[in-house]
Design a protein around this motif. Sequence first.
Motif, PDB file in Angstrom:
ATOM      1  N   LYS A 213      -6.357   0.899 -14.362  1.00 46.18           N
ATOM      2  CA  LYS A 213      -5.867   0.362 -15.636  1.00 46.18           C
ATOM      3  C   LYS A 213      -4.461  -0.204 -15.492  1.00 46.18           C
ATOM      4  O   LYS A 213      -4.059  -1.090 -16.253  1.00 46.18           O
ATOM      5  CB  LYS A 213      -5.898   1.457 -16.699  1.00 46.18           C
ATOM      6  N   ALA A 214      -3.732   0.334 -14.505  1.00 51.50           N
ATOM      7  CA  ALA A 214      -2.381  -0.165 -14.234  1.00 51.50           C
ATOM      8  C   ALA A 214      -2.403  -1.340 -13.250  1.00 51.50           C
ATOM      9  O   ALA A 214      -1.340  -1.810 -12.818  1.00 51.50           O
ATOM     10  CB  ALA A 214      -1.511   0.962 -13.675  1.00 51.50           C
ATOM     11  N   GLY A 215      -3.605  -1.799 -12.906  1.00 48.98           N
ATOM     12  CA  GLY A 215      -3.730  -2.942 -12.003  1.00 48.98           C
ATOM     13  C   GLY A 215      -3.598  -2.589 -10.534  1.00 48.98           C
ATOM     14  O   GLY A 215      -3.335  -3.460  -9.700  1.00 48.98           O
ATOM     15  N   ILE A 216      -3.809  -1.313 -10.206  1.00 46.13           N
ATOM     16  CA  ILE A 216      -3.646  -0.847  -8.825  1.00 46.13           C
ATOM     17  C   ILE A 216      -4.998  -0.447  -8.254  1.00 46.13           C
ATOM     18  O   ILE A 216      -5.679   0.438  -8.789  1.00 46.13           O
ATOM     19  CB  ILE A 216      -2.684   0.360  -8.775  1.00 46.13           C
ATOM     20  N   ASN A 217      -5.412  -1.090  -7.182  1.00 44.53           N
ATOM     21  CA  ASN A 217      -6.639  -0.700  -6.495  1.00 44.53           C
ATOM     22  C   ASN A 217      -6.408   0.579  -5.708  1.00 44.53           C
ATOM     23  O   ASN A 217      -5.270   0.950  -5.397  1.00 44.53           O
ATOM     24  CB  ASN A 217      -7.107  -1.817  -5.554  1.00 44.53           C
ATOM     25  N   SER A 218      -7.499   1.255  -5.358  1.00 44.68           N
ATOM     26  CA  SER A 218      -7.368   2.517  -4.628  1.00 44.68           C
ATOM     27  C   SER A 218      -8.573   2.739  -3.731  1.00 44.68           C
ATOM     28  O   SER A 218      -9.616   2.110  -3.892  1.00 44.68           O
ATOM     29  CB  SER A 218      -7.236   3.686  -5.610  1.00 44.68           C
ATOM     30  N   ARG A 219      -8.371   3.663  -2.784  1.00 42.81           N
ATOM     31  CA  ARG A 219      -9.465   4.052  -1.888  1.00 42.81           C
ATOM     32  C   ARG A 219      -9.328   5.536  -1.564  1.00 42.81           C
ATOM     33  O   ARG A 219      -8.221   6.031  -1.324  1.00 42.81           O
ATOM     34  CB  ARG A 219      -9.442   3.246  -0.580  1.00 42.81           C
ATOM     35  N   LEU A 220     -10.475   6.228  -1.534  1.00 38.19           N
ATOM     36  CA  LEU A 220     -10.558   7.615  -1.110  1.00 38.19           C
ATOM     37  C   LEU A 220     -11.384   7.674   0.164  1.00 38.19           C
ATOM     38  O   LEU A 220     -12.436   7.028   0.256  1.00 38.19           O
ATOM     39  CB  LEU A 220     -11.216   8.467  -2.201  1.00 38.19           C
TER      40      LEU A 220
ATOM     41  N   PHE B 256      -5.838  12.020  -5.823  1.00 38.46           N
ATOM     42  CA  PHE B 256      -6.093  11.347  -7.100  1.00 38.46           C
ATOM     43  C   PHE B 256      -6.333  12.364  -8.216  1.00 38.46           C
ATOM     44  O   PHE B 256      -7.272  12.248  -8.997  1.00 38.46           O
ATOM     45  CB  PHE B 256      -7.279  10.393  -6.949  1.00 38.46           C
ATOM     46  N   ASP B 257      -5.456  13.358  -8.277  1.00 37.40           N
ATOM     47  CA  ASP B 257      -5.548  14.430  -9.256  1.00 37.40           C
ATOM     48  C   ASP B 257      -5.284  13.890 -10.661  1.00 37.40           C
ATOM     49  O   ASP B 257      -4.176  13.440 -10.973  1.00 37.40           O
ATOM     50  CB  ASP B 257      -4.530  15.512  -8.899  1.00 37.40           C
ATOM     51  N   LYS B 258      -6.299  13.960 -11.517  1.00 35.44           N
ATOM     52  CA  LYS B 258      -6.163  13.430 -12.879  1.00 35.44           C
ATOM     53  C   LYS B 258      -5.117  14.200 -13.670  1.00 35.44           C
ATOM     54  O   LYS B 258      -4.372  13.613 -14.467  1.00 35.44           O
ATOM     55  CB  LYS B 258      -7.511  13.491 -13.596  1.00 35.44           C
ATOM     56  N   ALA B 259      -5.046  15.505 -13.439  1.00 31.24           N
ATOM     57  CA  ALA B 259      -4.080  16.318 -14.181  1.00 31.24           C
ATOM     58  C   ALA B 259      -2.640  15.905 -13.881  1.00 31.24           C
ATOM     59  O   ALA B 259      -1.740  16.104 -14.697  1.00 31.24           O
ATOM     60  CB  ALA B 259      -4.274  17.800 -13.853  1.00 31.24           C
ATOM     61  N   GLN B 260      -2.440  15.303 -12.704  1.00 32.12           N
ATOM     62  CA  GLN B 260      -1.107  14.840 -12.322  1.00 32.12           C
ATOM     63  C   GLN B 260      -0.894  13.356 -12.640  1.00 32.12           C
ATOM     64  O   GLN B 260       0.128  12.778 -12.275  1.00 32.12           O
ATOM     65  CB  GLN B 260      -0.890  15.075 -10.823  1.00 32.12           C
ATOM     66  N   GLY B 261      -1.914  12.743 -13.263  1.00 37.49           N
ATOM     67  CA  GLY B 261      -1.788  11.349 -13.667  1.00 37.49           C
ATOM     68  C   GLY B 261      -2.032  10.344 -12.557  1.00 37.49           C
ATOM     69  O   GLY B 261      -1.672   9.165 -12.701  1.00 37.49           O
ATOM     70  N   ARG B 262      -2.654  10.809 -11.448  1.00 35.04           N
ATOM     71  CA  ARG B 262      -2.868   9.897 -10.316  1.00 35.04           C
ATOM     72  C   ARG B 262      -4.339   9.506 -10.158  1.00 35.04           C
ATOM     73  O   ARG B 262      -4.730   9.035  -9.084  1.00 35.04           O
ATOM     74  CB  ARG B 262      -2.376  10.556  -9.021  1.00 35.04           C
ATOM     75  N   ASP B 263      -5.165   9.702 -11.170  1.00 34.73           N
ATOM     76  CA  ASP B 263      -6.591   9.416 -11.040  1.00 34.73           C
ATOM     77  C   ASP B 263      -6.840   7.931 -10.820  1.00 34.73           C
ATOM     78  O   ASP B 263      -6.061   7.069 -11.240  1.00 34.73           O
ATOM     79  CB  ASP B 263      -7.347   9.890 -12.278  1.00 34.73           C
ATOM     80  N   ARG B 264      -7.927   7.643 -10.151  1.00 37.63           N
ATOM     81  CA  ARG B 264      -8.228   6.266  -9.770  1.00 37.63           C
ATOM     82  C   ARG B 264      -8.458   5.372 -10.983  1.00 37.63           C
ATOM     83  O   ARG B 264      -8.089   4.192 -10.976  1.00 37.63           O
ATOM     84  CB  ARG B 264      -9.443   6.230  -8.828  1.00 37.63           C
ATOM     85  N   GLU B 265      -9.072   5.925 -12.032  1.00 37.97           N
ATOM     86  CA  GLU B 265      -9.307   5.142 -13.240  1.00 37.97           C
ATOM     87  C   GLU B 265      -7.983   4.726 -13.871  1.00 37.97           C
ATOM     88  O   GLU B 265      -7.808   3.575 -14.286  1.00 37.97           O
ATOM     89  CB  GLU B 265     -10.134   5.959 -14.237  1.00 37.97           C
TER      90      GLU B 265
ATOM     91  N   LYS C 189       3.419  10.942 -10.693  1.00 35.22           N
ATOM     92  CA  LYS C 189       2.915   9.640 -11.137  1.00 35.22           C
ATOM     93  C   LYS C 189       4.059   8.636 -11.244  1.00 35.22           C
ATOM     94  O   LYS C 189       3.936   7.481 -10.821  1.00 35.22           O
ATOM     95  CB  LYS C 189       2.206   9.787 -12.481  1.00 35.22           C
ATOM     96  N   GLU C 190       5.184   9.078 -11.787  1.00 31.71           N
ATOM     97  CA  GLU C 190       6.322   8.185 -11.996  1.00 31.71           C
ATOM     98  C   GLU C 190       6.880   7.677 -10.669  1.00 31.71           C
ATOM     99  O   GLU C 190       7.193   6.484 -10.522  1.00 31.71           O
ATOM    100  CB  GLU C 190       7.416   8.905 -12.779  1.00 31.71           C
ATOM    101  N   VAL C 191       6.990   8.580  -9.695  1.00 28.55           N
ATOM    102  CA  VAL C 191       7.495   8.183  -8.380  1.00 28.55           C
ATOM    103  C   VAL C 191       6.509   7.245  -7.687  1.00 28.55           C
ATOM    104  O   VAL C 191       6.902   6.241  -7.077  1.00 28.55           O
ATOM    105  CB  VAL C 191       7.782   9.429  -7.510  1.00 28.55           C
TER     106      VAL C 191
ATOM    107  N   ALA D 212       0.831  -1.202   0.000  1.00 23.12           N
ATOM    108  CA  ALA D 212       0.000   0.000   0.000  1.00 23.12           C
ATOM    109  C   ALA D 212       0.865   1.252   0.000  1.00 23.12           C
ATOM    110  O   ALA D 212       1.933   1.292   0.623  1.00 23.12           O
ATOM    111  CB  ALA D 212      -0.911   0.003   1.226  1.00 23.12           C
ATOM    112  N   VAL D 213       0.406   2.277  -0.694  1.00 22.03           N
ATOM    113  CA  VAL D 213       0.980   3.617  -0.589  1.00 22.03           C
ATOM    114  C   VAL D 213      -0.104   4.517  -0.003  1.00 22.03           C
ATOM    115  O   VAL D 213      -1.204   4.594  -0.545  1.00 22.03           O
ATOM    116  CB  VAL D 213       1.455   4.158  -1.947  1.00 22.03           C
ATOM    117  N   THR D 214       0.211   5.158   1.098  1.00 19.38           N
ATOM    118  CA  THR D 214      -0.746   6.052   1.752  1.00 19.38           C
ATOM    119  C   THR D 214      -0.431   7.490   1.381  1.00 19.38           C
ATOM    120  O   THR D 214       0.701   7.944   1.512  1.00 19.38           O
ATOM    121  CB  THR D 214      -0.694   5.891   3.282  1.00 19.38           C
ATOM    122  N   MET D 215      -1.467   8.191   0.924  1.00 16.82           N
ATOM    123  CA  MET D 215      -1.323   9.589   0.517  1.00 16.82           C
ATOM    124  C   MET D 215      -2.165  10.420   1.482  1.00 16.82           C
ATOM    125  O   MET D 215      -3.386  10.349   1.443  1.00 16.82           O
ATOM    126  CB  MET D 215      -1.831   9.763  -0.904  1.00 16.82           C
ATOM    127  N   ASN D 216      -1.531  11.170   2.324  1.00 14.70           N
ATOM    128  CA  ASN D 216      -2.123  12.016   3.368  1.00 14.70           C
ATOM    129  C   ASN D 216      -2.005  11.344   4.725  1.00 14.70           C
ATOM    130  O   ASN D 216      -2.115  10.125   4.862  1.00 14.70           O
ATOM    131  CB  ASN D 216      -3.573  12.398   3.094  1.00 14.70           C
TER     132      ASN D 216
END
Length: 329
Positions: free
Chosen positions: A145-152, A132-141, A113-115, A62-66
């Motif tokens: 697609k990259a095979g990574i689940n997420s939670r907000l 999960f800012d889409k403009a930064q490439g971190r959107d949940r969708e 996104k790369e990091v 898991a990666v925790t953001m916040n």
Amino acid sequence: MPRSRAVLRALVPLTLLIPLAACGGSPPVGDGAPAGAAAPGFPYTVTNCGVSSTYQAPPRRAVTMNQHATEMLLALGLQDRIAATAYLDDSVLPAYRAAYDKIKVLAEEYPSKEVLLGADPDFVYGGYASAFDKAQGRDREGLAKAGINSRLSVEYCGTGPVGLEQLKTEITEVARTFGVPERGARLIEDEQRRIDAVSARVKDKAKPNVFVYDSGEGTAFTSGGNGIGNEIVSLAGGTNTFADLKDTFGDVSWEKVIERRPEVVLVYDYGGTTVEAKKQRLLNDPALAEVPAIKNKRFVVLPLSSAVLGVRVADAVESLGRQLHPDAA
């Protein structure tokens, strides 16, 4: 939240959560199950903020953001499942410090996104929608697609006022996702017990009108009626001045603050502006001089990270209850 203008801060440890964090992490997934068998309770499907995810097994990286997302996993004893973290708003709770210090920090704020992808996560947990800012490439969708689940955090699902039921949902679903539902149940029980104790002490007290001052010069950035901050004020024996603001946080005019004549100012402590500086900004404004809270210099303080949906809710209710009603402590 990061919101457009501010980030969030901290409080004191949850006394009964120390055993959870100290248990040394989760047992290996599938212990006791035959080789090749699914982990107990899996697959598990959950819909979170409109996104449906199916887990064949508990996340392992898991990666925790916040900060409050990080502390949620640490409170559940899941430090061994956190591959990396980001966006620590202030100091983690003392009970979790040793565990936190062993976790890789990807960025002071949000990672690129790369990091993020370089940490090889199988799950990303965001405390705020901005994680999960889409403009930064971190959107949940994109992550899916990259095979990574997420939670907000459900505080940012936008479904209306957030209270203790949403806190229970957050803890229950996170614990279930990681295959430790019993830990979630214990955490919920402890939060509820402590909050009930405060509510019992302040139930017969007059509820002062509390204006939350997060930040702001031309306007006041305050707590609205849809966030857990509003519920914390109520449970602690107060009334949120802007409970009718249909948002978690929002801007209001100083004219509205003057008109509503709050009796207490709750200052959120975080970032580069000190509590004392915020108090002086209010005290030095001649337009606010006759507002009862300012005239009587009645200020109370909470770390901002205590006013978000996470494991500090009981702490916040206890602390604010003591400050609003010291005779009931």
